[in-house]
Each structure stands twice: as C-alpha cells, then as structure tokens.
Design an enzyme around this catalytic site. Structure first.
Site, PDB file in Angstrom:
ATOM      1  N   TYR A 147       0.863  -1.176   0.030  1.00 41.17           N
ATOM      2  CA  TYR A 147       0.046   0.040   0.173  1.00 41.17           C
ATOM      3  C   TYR A 147       1.053   1.128  -0.046  1.00 41.17           C
ATOM      4  CZ  TYR A 147      -3.648   2.992   1.655  1.00 41.17           C
ATOM      5  OH  TYR A 147      -4.462   4.237   1.709  1.00 41.17           O
ATOM      6  N   GLN A 211       0.421   5.364  20.690  1.00 37.52           N
ATOM      7  CA  GLN A 211       0.532   5.896  19.377  1.00 37.52           C
ATOM      8  C   GLN A 211      -0.520   6.612  18.869  1.00 37.52           C
ATOM      9  OE1 GLN A 211      -0.566   2.752  20.084  1.00 37.52           O
ATOM     10  NE2 GLN A 211      -1.729   1.526  18.578  1.00 37.52           N
ATOM     11  N   GLN A 277       3.284   7.968  15.314  1.00 41.68           N
ATOM     12  CA  GLN A 277       2.623   9.119  15.564  1.00 41.68           C
ATOM     13  C   GLN A 277       2.321   9.672  14.046  1.00 41.68           C
ATOM     14  OE1 GLN A 277       5.167  11.731  17.625  1.00 41.68           O
ATOM     15  NE2 GLN A 277       6.716  11.539  16.276  1.00 41.68           N
TER      16      GLN A 277
HETATM   17  P1  NAD Z   1     -12.668   2.001   0.506  1.00 38.73           P
HETATM   18  O1  NAD Z   1     -11.907   0.621   0.654  1.00 38.73           O
HETATM   19  O2  NAD Z   1     -13.995   1.989   1.375  1.00 38.73           O
HETATM   20  O3  NAD Z   1     -12.779   2.317  -0.897  1.00 38.73           O
HETATM   21  C1  NAD Z   1     -12.056   1.812  -1.881  1.00 38.73           C
HETATM   22  C2  NAD Z   1     -12.912   1.666  -2.997  1.00 38.73           C
HETATM   23  O4  NAD Z   1     -12.048   1.477  -4.423  1.00 38.73           O
HETATM   24  C3  NAD Z   1     -13.739   0.644  -3.037  1.00 38.73           C
HETATM   25  O5  NAD Z   1     -15.156   0.612  -3.305  1.00 38.73           O
HETATM   26  C4  NAD Z   1     -13.160  -0.744  -3.691  1.00 38.73           C
HETATM   27  O6  NAD Z   1     -14.197  -1.800  -4.134  1.00 38.73           O
HETATM   28  C5  NAD Z   1     -12.798  -0.064  -4.717  1.00 38.73           C
HETATM   29  N1  NAD Z   1     -11.763  -0.701  -5.675  1.00 38.73           N
HETATM   30  C6  NAD Z   1     -10.490  -1.186  -4.965  1.00 38.73           C
HETATM   31  N2  NAD Z   1      -9.707  -1.850  -5.770  1.00 38.73           N
HETATM   32  C7  NAD Z   1     -10.158  -1.733  -7.044  1.00 38.73           C
HETATM   33  C8  NAD Z   1      -9.749  -1.773  -8.226  1.00 38.73           C
HETATM   34  N3  NAD Z   1      -8.772  -2.497  -8.815  1.00 38.73           N
HETATM   35  N4  NAD Z   1     -10.728  -1.306  -9.515  1.00 38.73           N
HETATM   36  C9  NAD Z   1     -11.809  -0.552  -9.173  1.00 38.73           C
HETATM   37  N5  NAD Z   1     -12.305  -0.310  -7.958  1.00 38.73           N
HETATM   38  C10 NAD Z   1     -11.361  -0.749  -7.065  1.00 38.73           C
HETATM   39  O7  NAD Z   1     -11.521   3.056   1.033  1.00 38.73           O
HETATM   40  P2  NAD Z   1     -11.921   4.577   1.325  1.00 38.73           P
HETATM   41  O8  NAD Z   1     -11.525   4.615   2.854  1.00 38.73           O
HETATM   42  O9  NAD Z   1     -13.017   4.885   0.880  1.00 38.73           O
HETATM   43  O10 NAD Z   1     -10.617   5.099   0.529  1.00 38.73           O
HETATM   44  C11 NAD Z   1     -10.617   5.548  -0.808  1.00 38.73           C
HETATM   45  C12 NAD Z   1      -9.365   6.247  -1.275  1.00 38.73           C
HETATM   46  O11 NAD Z   1      -8.794   6.935  -0.449  1.00 38.73           O
HETATM   47  C13 NAD Z   1      -8.280   4.966  -1.510  1.00 38.73           C
HETATM   48  O12 NAD Z   1      -7.500   5.163  -2.519  1.00 38.73           O
HETATM   49  C14 NAD Z   1      -7.600   5.216  -0.125  1.00 38.73           C
HETATM   50  O13 NAD Z   1      -6.168   4.835  -0.410  1.00 38.73           O
HETATM   51  C15 NAD Z   1      -7.505   6.672  -0.022  1.00 38.73           C
HETATM   52  N6  NAD Z   1      -7.285   6.968   1.660  1.00 38.73           N
HETATM   53  C16 NAD Z   1      -8.213   6.739   2.365  1.00 38.73           C
HETATM   54  C17 NAD Z   1      -7.804   6.997   3.908  1.00 38.73           C
HETATM   55  C18 NAD Z   1      -8.960   6.885   4.857  1.00 38.73           C
HETATM   56  O14 NAD Z   1      -8.715   7.331   5.847  1.00 38.73           O
HETATM   57  N7  NAD Z   1     -10.185   6.363   4.516  1.00 38.73           N
HETATM   58  C19 NAD Z   1      -6.757   7.635   4.494  1.00 38.73           C
HETATM   59  C20 NAD Z   1      -5.639   7.741   3.060  1.00 38.73           C
HETATM   60  C21 NAD Z   1      -6.240   7.458   1.946  1.00 38.73           C
HETATM   61  N1  UDP Z   2      -5.631  -0.101  16.089  1.00 46.93           N
HETATM   62  C1  UDP Z   2      -6.191  -0.437  17.327  1.00 46.93           C
HETATM   63  N2  UDP Z   2      -7.177  -1.326  17.525  1.00 46.93           N
HETATM   64  C2  UDP Z   2      -8.016  -1.581  16.366  1.00 46.93           C
HETATM   65  C3  UDP Z   2      -7.600  -1.023  15.279  1.00 46.93           C
HETATM   66  C4  UDP Z   2      -6.474  -0.509  15.115  1.00 46.93           C
HETATM   67  O1  UDP Z   2      -5.446   0.035  18.482  1.00 46.93           O
HETATM   68  O2  UDP Z   2      -8.904  -2.304  16.746  1.00 46.93           O
HETATM   69  C5  UDP Z   2      -4.673   0.994  16.034  1.00 46.93           C
HETATM   70  C6  UDP Z   2      -3.567   0.719  14.952  1.00 46.93           C
HETATM   71  O3  UDP Z   2      -2.542  -0.237  15.587  1.00 46.93           O
HETATM   72  C7  UDP Z   2      -2.934   1.987  14.365  1.00 46.93           C
HETATM   73  C8  UDP Z   2      -4.307   2.948  14.695  1.00 46.93           C
HETATM   74  O4  UDP Z   2      -5.280   2.296  15.644  1.00 46.93           O
HETATM   75  O5  UDP Z   2      -2.042   2.394  15.634  1.00 46.93           O
HETATM   76  C9  UDP Z   2      -5.034   3.201  13.650  1.00 46.93           C
HETATM   77  O6  UDP Z   2      -5.254   2.158  12.968  1.00 46.93           O
HETATM   78  P1  UDP Z   2      -6.000   2.122  11.473  1.00 46.93           P
HETATM   79  O7  UDP Z   2      -5.954   0.669  10.971  1.00 46.93           O
HETATM   80  O8  UDP Z   2      -7.383   2.690  11.683  1.00 46.93           O
HETATM   81  O9  UDP Z   2      -5.166   3.164  10.533  1.00 46.93           O
HETATM   82  P2  UDP Z   2      -3.845   3.201  10.170  1.00 46.93           P
HETATM   83  O10 UDP Z   2      -2.975   2.363  11.030  1.00 46.93           O
HETATM   84  O11 UDP Z   2      -3.620   2.795   8.702  1.00 46.93           O
HETATM   85  O12 UDP Z   2      -3.650   4.673  10.396  1.00 46.93           O
END
Ligand code: NAD
Ligand code: UDP
Length: 313
Positions: A147, A211, A277
């Site tokens: 990722y 964290q 963090q």
């Molecule tokens: P999500 O998993 O709910 O949404 C991702 C969507 O993409 C899903 O509907 C999935 O079916 C679709 N998808 C995955 N692979 C695909 C492919 N090969 N072709 C077509 N569709 C595909 O996640 P989200 O939280 O809505 O995230 C959306 C975007 O934002 C992602 O690119 C993610 O990396 C980015 N992002 C999200 C967060 C967050 O906190 N939610 C943080 C940083 C970045």
């Molecule tokens: N985390 C946790 N308990 C859970 C799920 C996540 O303590 O049930 C912690 C995880 O280890 C991380 C933070 O919460 O430190 C955020 O996790 P998340 O998977 O939401 O996002 P990311 O690590 O991608 O920021």
C-alpha cells in the site's frame, strides 16, 4: 452559475467515494461511479441509483477503460490494512497498473485527474507533524509496503505523466478519515471501537495505545478534495486531514464514554510497522485552498456512532 461537468470517480462505491458521488450529484454534475466492489458496496450508492445524473459501472482499474469525461477522482484502492494485505500483489497492481490506466484515460480525453494518495507515504515518520516536503520513512519490504510503496509509485506516475505528457494532475495526501459508511469489519480503528462498544465487546487497543492519529470527518475531507480538484495552477501534493492529534487510548475512552458502553479495554500486540505518531501540517491546504476541517472529533463521532447504531440494529 454551475458549470456542469462529466466526472468519473473510481472507487466510488467505497466509503469516501460514495460521499464524494453524493456531493457531486447534489451539485448537478454528471457522475460516473466506477468500482470493482472489492471493498465497496452497492448499498453505499443505492440512494443515488435512479438519479438522472448518476450512473455506475462494475470495472477493475487494472484493465483499461474508454470514457469521455472532464474530471477523474482516482480513489480505487482498498484502504484498510486488513483489506489491502488480503491480496498484496493485487493492491500493487491497482496502484501501478490502475494509475497507468486512469492517467492514460486522462491524457486521451484531456481530463483533469486527482489522485487520492495517503499519509502512509510518510511511513513511520521522523518528522512531526508531517509537511509535504518530508520524503518519508517507509519500509520497502514490510506488510504495509504494498500500500505505502504502491501509493508512492502512483504519485511518481502522476508527476511523470504531468512532466512528460502535460496531464493536468492533482495529488492529495489523505490522513485518517472516518464517518458513516465505513466498512464495519475492515479493522480500522474508529469503526472497530464503535462497533465493539455498541456490542459490549472488549475494545481492542493494539500496543499500549500511546501511538497517535489525527481523525478527519469525511464531509470535511470531501470539501477539501473538491477544492483541490477545482483549484487552478496548484498540483500539490497537499495534506488533507485534521490536525488535532489523539492517542489511540484516548480515542477508546471517548468512544466508551459517548456510547455509554460497559466495554473494557483489551491490550493486544501492535502490528508490525505500525506508525508511532501521525498528524498533518495543513499550512499548505490553508494557504492554497483556504481549507481546514470544521468538524471536531466529538461531533463527528456522534454522527458516526448514530450511523453504526442504525446499521447494526
Ligand atoms: P474503501 O476501501 O472504502 O474504498 C475503495 C474503493 O475502491 C472500494 O469501493 C473498492 O471496491 C474499490 N476498488 C479497490 N480496488 C479496485 C480496483 N482495482 N478497481 C476498481 N475499484 C477498486 O476505502 P476508502 O477509505 O473510501 O478510501 C478511498 C481512497 O482514499 C483509497 O484510494 C485510499 O487509499 C485513500 N485513503 C483513504 C484514507 C482513509 O482514512 N479512509 C486515508 C488515506 C487515503
Ligand atoms: N488500532 C487499534 N485497535 C484496532 C484497530 C486499530 O489499536 O482495533 C490501532 C492501529 O494499531 C493503529 C491505529 O489504531 O495504531 C490506526 O489504525 P488504522 O488501521 O485505523 O489506520 P492506520 O494504521 O492505517 O493509520
């Protein structure tokens, strides 16, 4: 007056994508939601199906597609560690082949294209808070690399398509975002804690809970994304997130208090490469987009808890 545009949202049936589709449909644009439904659901867009300015396509962005559009938001990619690690190679393909395909489409039809990148490009950061100048501290061979490195290559592709082919790109780096329509069992911390608290199960804090993360409510994020897409002369990258930082233990305590739950905290091992963090420096977003989050964690959690309470009943 609104200039009606044809807008493609890849990953449009996911958590963030479905909120973005909703906003753009409400604004009167012609919206095409493209998704392979790996982590997205038709349920997330059910309320839009049948609207004359909304259509959806089942398609995987690792395969090319031909469409005529003015703007593309590229969100397709599983976002939670459980989901993106489920098939790590597919996650890399989505970020590399998928980006090449959508950039090729943008080039052909001269569409503006925005990449949903992530704070994960900073890895386990040595700079705090993180500014866009920071190059990151990422393990290239760990379990999060498919990722983190996938998203880093995607950023590289976006900037190379811009330099070589003049593609009109925008890159945003999204920090932890939460809200209604998060997948209830994708393992992300906000949804996990709320579901556990509502079901009276133990709240699973990984490590000692010291964290930190900074949580942005989805409506604030969508506003920032649209401002970035429609801003001329600024490609990014730009951090979009809420600069208020909480420890994971604090989050657990707030969720327990808000849900009036009897759940106890259970401490479990910290997953490998888990960043210590994370907090965005959003000076650039403030200056370039006049954007900052408006919804405080307490307020956003209320809305999210109500959503999960209804979804689980
Ligand atoms: P999500 O998993 O709910 O949404 C991702 C969507 O993409 C899903 O509907 C999935 O079916 C679709 N998808 C995955 N692979 C695909 C492919 N090969 N072709 C077509 N569709 C595909 O996640 P989200 O939280 O809505 O995230 C959306 C975007 O934002 C992602 O690119 C993610 O990396 C980015 N992002 C999200 C967060 C967050 O906190 N939610 C943080 C940083 C970045
Ligand atoms: N985390 C946790 N308990 C859970 C799920 C996540 O303590 O049930 C912690 C995880 O280890 C991380 C933070 O919460 O430190 C955020 O996790 P998340 O998977 O939401 O996002 P990311 O690590 O991608 O920021």
């Amino acid at each position: 007056m609104l200039q009606k545009k044809k807008i493609l949202i890849t990953g449009g049936a996911g958590f963030i994508g479905s909120h973005l589709c909703e906003r753009l449909v409400e604004e009167g644009h012609e919206v095409i939601c493209l998704d392979n439904f790996f982590t997205g659901f038709k349920q997330n867009i059910a309320h839009l199906i049948g609207r004359p300015n909304f259509e959806w396509i089942r398609h995987d962005i690792t395969e090319p597609i031909k469409l005529e559009v003015d703007q593309i938001y590229n969100l397709a990619c599983p976002a939670s560690p459980i989901h993106y690690q489920h098939n790590a190679i597919k996650t890399i393909k989505t970020n590399v082949l998928g980006s090449i395909n959508v950039l090729g489409l943008a080039k052909r039809v001269k569409a503006r294209i925005l990449q949903a990148s992530t704070s994960e490009v900073y890895g386990d950061p040595h700079q705090h808070p993180q500014t866009e100048e920071y190059w990151g501290h990422v393990n290239p061979i760990g379990i999060r690399s498919c990722y983190d490195e996938g998203k880093r290559v995607a950023e590289t592709l976006f900037f190379d398509y811009h330099r070589m082919n003049k593609v009109d790109i925008r890159v945003i780096r999204i920090f932890n975002t939460y809200g209604p329509r998060m997948h209830p069992d994708d393992g992300r911390v906000v949804s996990n804690f709320i579901v556990q608290a509502l079901q009276g199960k133990d709240i699973t804090v990984y490590g000692d809970g010291s964290q930190t993360r900074s949580f942005c409510y989805v409506d604030d994020l969508v506003e920032g994304m649209m401002r970035m897409m429609n801003q001329d002369g600024f490609l990014g990258p730009v951090n979009l997130g809420n600069p208020h930082e909480f420890t994971i233990k604090e989050l657990a305590e707030i969720v327990i208090r808000k849900t009036k739950s009897k759940s106890k905290i259970q401490y479990l091992p910290l997953p490998s490469d888990d960043p210590r963090q994370r907090r965005p420096d959003i000076s650039r977003a403030r200056a370039q987009l006049q954007w900052e989050p408006k919804i405080a964690l307490e307020q956003g959690l209320d809305k999210t808890i109500s959503y999960f309470a209804a979804a689980l009943s």
